[in-house]
Design a protein around this motif. Structure first.
Motif, PDB file in Angstrom:
ATOM      1  N   LYS A 177      13.014  -5.058  -8.189  1.00 26.24           N
ATOM      2  CA  LYS A 177      11.799  -5.585  -8.811  1.00 26.24           C
ATOM      3  C   LYS A 177      10.667  -4.572  -8.649  1.00 26.24           C
ATOM      4  O   LYS A 177       9.721  -4.779  -7.877  1.00 26.24           O
ATOM      5  N   PRO A 178      10.745  -3.457  -9.377  1.00 26.31           N
ATOM      6  CA  PRO A 178       9.735  -2.402  -9.212  1.00 26.31           C
ATOM      7  C   PRO A 178       8.316  -2.864  -9.519  1.00 26.31           C
ATOM      8  O   PRO A 178       7.340  -2.273  -9.024  1.00 26.31           O
ATOM      9  N   GLU A 179       8.191  -3.934 -10.319  1.00 32.08           N
ATOM     10  CA  GLU A 179       6.858  -4.433 -10.644  1.00 32.08           C
ATOM     11  C   GLU A 179       6.118  -4.954  -9.414  1.00 32.08           C
ATOM     12  O   GLU A 179       4.879  -5.048  -9.411  1.00 32.08           O
ATOM     13  N   LEU A 180       6.843  -5.266  -8.342  1.00 28.75           N
ATOM     14  CA  LEU A 180       6.204  -5.706  -7.095  1.00 28.75           C
ATOM     15  C   LEU A 180       5.564  -4.542  -6.338  1.00 28.75           C
ATOM     16  O   LEU A 180       4.734  -4.755  -5.451  1.00 28.75           O
ATOM     17  N   LYS A 181       5.983  -3.327  -6.652  1.00 30.92           N
ATOM     18  CA  LYS A 181       5.423  -2.104  -6.061  1.00 30.92           C
ATOM     19  C   LYS A 181       5.536  -2.094  -4.535  1.00 30.92           C
ATOM     20  O   LYS A 181       4.604  -1.705  -3.823  1.00 30.92           O
ATOM     21  N   ILE A 182       6.677  -2.529  -4.030  1.00 29.07           N
ATOM     22  CA  ILE A 182       6.915  -2.487  -2.585  1.00 29.07           C
ATOM     23  C   ILE A 182       7.253  -1.061  -2.180  1.00 29.07           C
ATOM     24  O   ILE A 182       8.184  -0.462  -2.705  1.00 29.07           O
ATOM     25  N   LYS A 183       6.483  -0.502  -1.271  1.00 31.50           N
ATOM     26  CA  LYS A 183       6.742   0.842  -0.758  1.00 31.50           C
ATOM     27  C   LYS A 183       7.441   0.794   0.595  1.00 31.50           C
ATOM     28  O   LYS A 183       8.260   1.640   0.915  1.00 31.50           O
ATOM     29  N   ASP A 184       7.070  -0.187   1.403  1.00 35.95           N
ATOM     30  CA  ASP A 184       7.545  -0.302   2.777  1.00 35.95           C
ATOM     31  C   ASP A 184       7.891  -1.758   3.025  1.00 35.95           C
ATOM     32  O   ASP A 184       7.030  -2.635   2.880  1.00 35.95           O
ATOM     33  N   PRO A 185       9.141  -2.079   3.371  1.00 31.97           N
ATOM     34  CA  PRO A 185       9.519  -3.483   3.542  1.00 31.97           C
ATOM     35  C   PRO A 185       8.842  -4.176   4.716  1.00 31.97           C
ATOM     36  O   PRO A 185       8.984  -5.388   4.879  1.00 31.97           O
ATOM     37  N   TYR A 186       8.099  -3.421   5.544  1.00 30.07           N
ATOM     38  CA  TYR A 186       7.350  -4.007   6.663  1.00 30.07           C
ATOM     39  C   TYR A 186       5.858  -4.059   6.371  1.00 30.07           C
ATOM     40  O   TYR A 186       5.071  -4.447   7.228  1.00 30.07           O
ATOM     41  N   ALA A 187       5.477  -3.654   5.155  1.00 25.71           N
ATOM     42  CA  ALA A 187       4.073  -3.680   4.727  1.00 25.71           C
ATOM     43  C   ALA A 187       4.003  -4.464   3.430  1.00 25.71           C
ATOM     44  O   ALA A 187       4.034  -3.887   2.335  1.00 25.71           O
ATOM     45  N   LEU A 188       3.941  -5.780   3.556  1.00 28.29           N
ATOM     46  CA  LEU A 188       3.987  -6.659   2.396  1.00 28.29           C
ATOM     47  C   LEU A 188       2.672  -7.397   2.235  1.00 28.29           C
ATOM     48  O   LEU A 188       2.225  -8.102   3.154  1.00 28.29           O
ATOM     49  N   ASP A 189       2.031  -7.235   1.059  1.00 24.64           N
ATOM     50  CA  ASP A 189       0.860  -8.056   0.783  1.00 24.64           C
ATOM     51  C   ASP A 189       1.355  -9.463   0.442  1.00 24.64           C
ATOM     52  O   ASP A 189       2.571  -9.723   0.410  1.00 24.64           O
ATOM     53  N   GLN A 190       0.442 -10.380   0.192  1.00 20.26           N
ATOM     54  CA  GLN A 190       0.848 -11.778   0.043  1.00 20.26           C
ATOM     55  C   GLN A 190       1.805 -11.982  -1.119  1.00 20.26           C
ATOM     56  O   GLN A 190       2.788 -12.726  -1.020  1.00 20.26           O
ATOM     57  N   THR A 191       1.544 -11.303  -2.243  1.00 17.86           N
ATOM     58  CA  THR A 191       2.409 -11.454  -3.409  1.00 17.86           C
ATOM     59  C   THR A 191       3.815 -10.944  -3.113  1.00 17.86           C
ATOM     60  O   THR A 191       4.819 -11.594  -3.442  1.00 17.86           O
ATOM     61  N   GLN A 192       3.898  -9.783  -2.492  1.00 15.62           N
ATOM     62  CA  GLN A 192       5.195  -9.198  -2.146  1.00 15.62           C
ATOM     63  C   GLN A 192       5.931 -10.068  -1.130  1.00 15.62           C
ATOM     64  O   GLN A 192       7.143 -10.297  -1.245  1.00 15.62           O
ATOM     65  N   PHE A 193       5.185 -10.543  -0.154  1.00 17.24           N
ATOM     66  CA  PHE A 193       5.769 -11.392   0.890  1.00 17.24           C
ATOM     67  C   PHE A 193       6.309 -12.687   0.296  1.00 17.24           C
ATOM     68  O   PHE A 193       7.432 -13.114   0.614  1.00 17.24           O
ATOM     69  N   ASP A 194       5.523 -13.307  -0.588  1.00 17.64           N
ATOM     70  CA  ASP A 194       5.948 -14.560  -1.205  1.00 17.64           C
ATOM     71  C   ASP A 194       7.236 -14.361  -2.009  1.00 17.64           C
ATOM     72  O   ASP A 194       8.102 -15.246  -2.027  1.00 17.64           O
ATOM     73  N   ALA A 195       7.376 -13.217  -2.652  1.00 15.81           N
ATOM     74  CA  ALA A 195       8.585 -12.939  -3.430  1.00 15.81           C
ATOM     75  C   ALA A 195       9.801 -12.815  -2.518  1.00 15.81           C
ATOM     76  O   ALA A 195      10.886 -13.317  -2.834  1.00 15.81           O
ATOM     77  N   ALA A 196       9.628 -12.146  -1.371  1.00 13.34           N
ATOM     78  CA  ALA A 196      10.733 -12.003  -0.416  1.00 13.34           C
ATOM     79  C   ALA A 196      11.128 -13.353   0.161  1.00 13.34           C
ATOM     80  O   ALA A 196      12.324 -13.667   0.292  1.00 13.34           O
ATOM     81  N   VAL A 197      10.135 -14.163   0.499  1.00  8.94           N
ATOM     82  CA  VAL A 197      10.404 -15.491   1.056  1.00  8.94           C
ATOM     83  C   VAL A 197      11.120 -16.364   0.032  1.00  8.94           C
ATOM     84  O   VAL A 197      12.075 -17.087   0.353  1.00  8.94           O
ATOM     85  N   ALA A 198      10.689 -16.296  -1.240  1.00 12.11           N
ATOM     86  CA  ALA A 198      11.322 -17.083  -2.290  1.00 12.11           C
ATOM     87  C   ALA A 198      12.791 -16.688  -2.457  1.00 12.11           C
ATOM     88  O   ALA A 198      13.665 -17.546  -2.633  1.00 12.11           O
TER      89      ALA A 198
END
Length: 403
Positions: A219-240
């Motif tokens: 999901k490149p649109e999430l723009k995750i660079k570091d799996p330990y540095a997640l903003d709320q949107t990125q974090f919510d996607a991982a949790v979902a």
């Protein structure tokens, strides 16, 4: 903050130590190198400038299997020779989790700790861990370069510990029941429903990073660079993603003997594992393969850190040098089941194929491993325009994920 099991690899070790708790170790983004601790500004503590007289004892906090004196297995003892050579009596306490390590270090009663990545930044930020003068650790020169000054053991180019060992989180599958052979973490995420009730996953909040690593690739649109540095949107996607996966999970594992048993019985056919678990599972006769998928993997690397309040710092420094000396580091690595940190340790292992099996010197292999790190509000990927989700909220979310 977690209930994860830190494993010792041999059956003798298990019998001696029973069930322990594993904690996360760490680095920033997959393939990252160098210190990148974002906006972390720890207290301005000074590293010790020179070694003084031994104080006669040293108090250690460690994972089971790291400080062995022969009491668990008469053949496994690297403490007694240290005591004879240095005059420093070793007093050690086995910790069950990273959170326990942090609490114990805050008491000021311990001199050093074998911290994992989910603890190391907390210890640095709170001022409980002091910078380490690597010149006082002669064996540091032989540590693999890609373990030095990393995001979990340094801040802004200052070392806060001595690397001890490392390992990767692998995808393991039953070759007779999982076809075609998987190449991606999609086997436990997107395609997990194919093996509903027989998927297994690591039981820890840090497993959220595994989902984030998969989303980074898919999901490149999430723009995750570091799996330990997640903003709320990125974090919510991982949790979902993990909540969706939960419906296909048969068991979350923390005790590696249970994972071996589950693969042997067929209750589990695909999921996360460690190299040592894969070895033992294969030894049990189960037809399995374990590998790093195309997206890369998470992993762990432990670091010996010195307390800023150490009452026996000279003995602590001598311990740090001893535990990463070639022969001792080889003994620990084989007993625990991890790649040693000292390059010369590979010449000392009893199994001459050990370092090849554990990829100890394979720099390219480790570039695909995103080592565990401590999620903090200051984004570890360097972003300053958003706040990242701290580890305490990962813990809360993990409870919700598991239902």
């Amino acid at each position: 903050m977690e209930n994860v099991v830190r494993l010792t690899p041999t059956l003798k070790a298990v019998a001696a130590v029973a069930t322990l708790v594993l904690a996360a170790t760490a680095c920033g983004s997959s393939g990252s190198s160098g210190s990148s601790s974002g906006g972390l500004n720890p207290p301005d503590l000074k590293a010790q400038s020179k070694l003084g007289k031994s104080e006669g004892e040293v108090n250690l906090i460690a994972w089971a299997g790291y400080v062995e004196d022969g009491s668990n297995d008469p053949k496994v003892n690297w403490v007694s020779d240290f005591e004879k050579q240095t005059g420093c009596q070793v007093n050690s306490k086995v910790a069950a989790s990273s959170d326990e390590m942090v609490k114990l270090m805050k008491t000021g009663e311990y001199d050093a700790v074998s911290a994992s990545g989910d603890a190391s930044l907390r210890l640095i930020a709170s001022g409980d861990a002091a910078p380490v003068n690597t010149n006082l650790v002669p064996n540091y020169k032989d540590i693999f370069p890609d373990l030095k000054l990393q995001a979990w053991n340094s801040v802004k180019g200052r070392a806060y510990g001595i690397p001890h060992g490392r390992g990767a989180n692998l995808l393991m599958y039953n070759t007779q029941k999982v076809t075609p052979a998987p190449t991606s973490w999609a086997a436990v995420f997107g395609d997990a429903s194919k093996y509903k009730g027989h998927v297994t996953a690591y039981d820890s909040p840090i497993y959220i990073a595994d989902a984030a690593l998969y989303l980074k690739a898919t999901k490149p649109e999430l723009k995750i660079k570091d799996p330990y540095a997640l903003d709320q949107t990125q974090f919510d996607a991982a949790v979902a993603l993990l909540k969706k996966q939960n419906g296909d999970i048969g068991e979350y594992w923390s005790d590696y003997l249970k994972e071996i048993s589950a693969f042997k019985s067929g209750d589990s056919v695909v999921g996360t594992t460690w190299q040592v678990i894969a070895n033992l599972t294969a030894d049990e006769g189960t037809k399995i393969k374990a590998f790093v998928p195309k997206e890369g993997s998470t992993g762990w690397s432990d670091t010996w850190m010195i307390s800023a309040k150490a009452k026996h710092p000279n003995c602590a420094y001598q311990w740090l040098n001893w535990i990463v000396s070639p022969k001792v580091n080889a003994q620990v690595a084989e007993y625990f089941g991890e790649a040693p940190a000292n390059a010369k340790a590979c010449e000392e292992t009893s199994d001459k194929n050990f370092c090849t099996t554990y990829h100890a010197a394979d720099t390219a292999y480790w570039k695909n491993i995103a080592f565990w790190n401590t999620p903090i509000e200051q984004c570890l990927d360097g972003r300053t325009d958003v706040k990242c989700v701290p580890y305490a909220k990962w813990v809360q979310a993990w409870t919700e994920i598991k239902g």
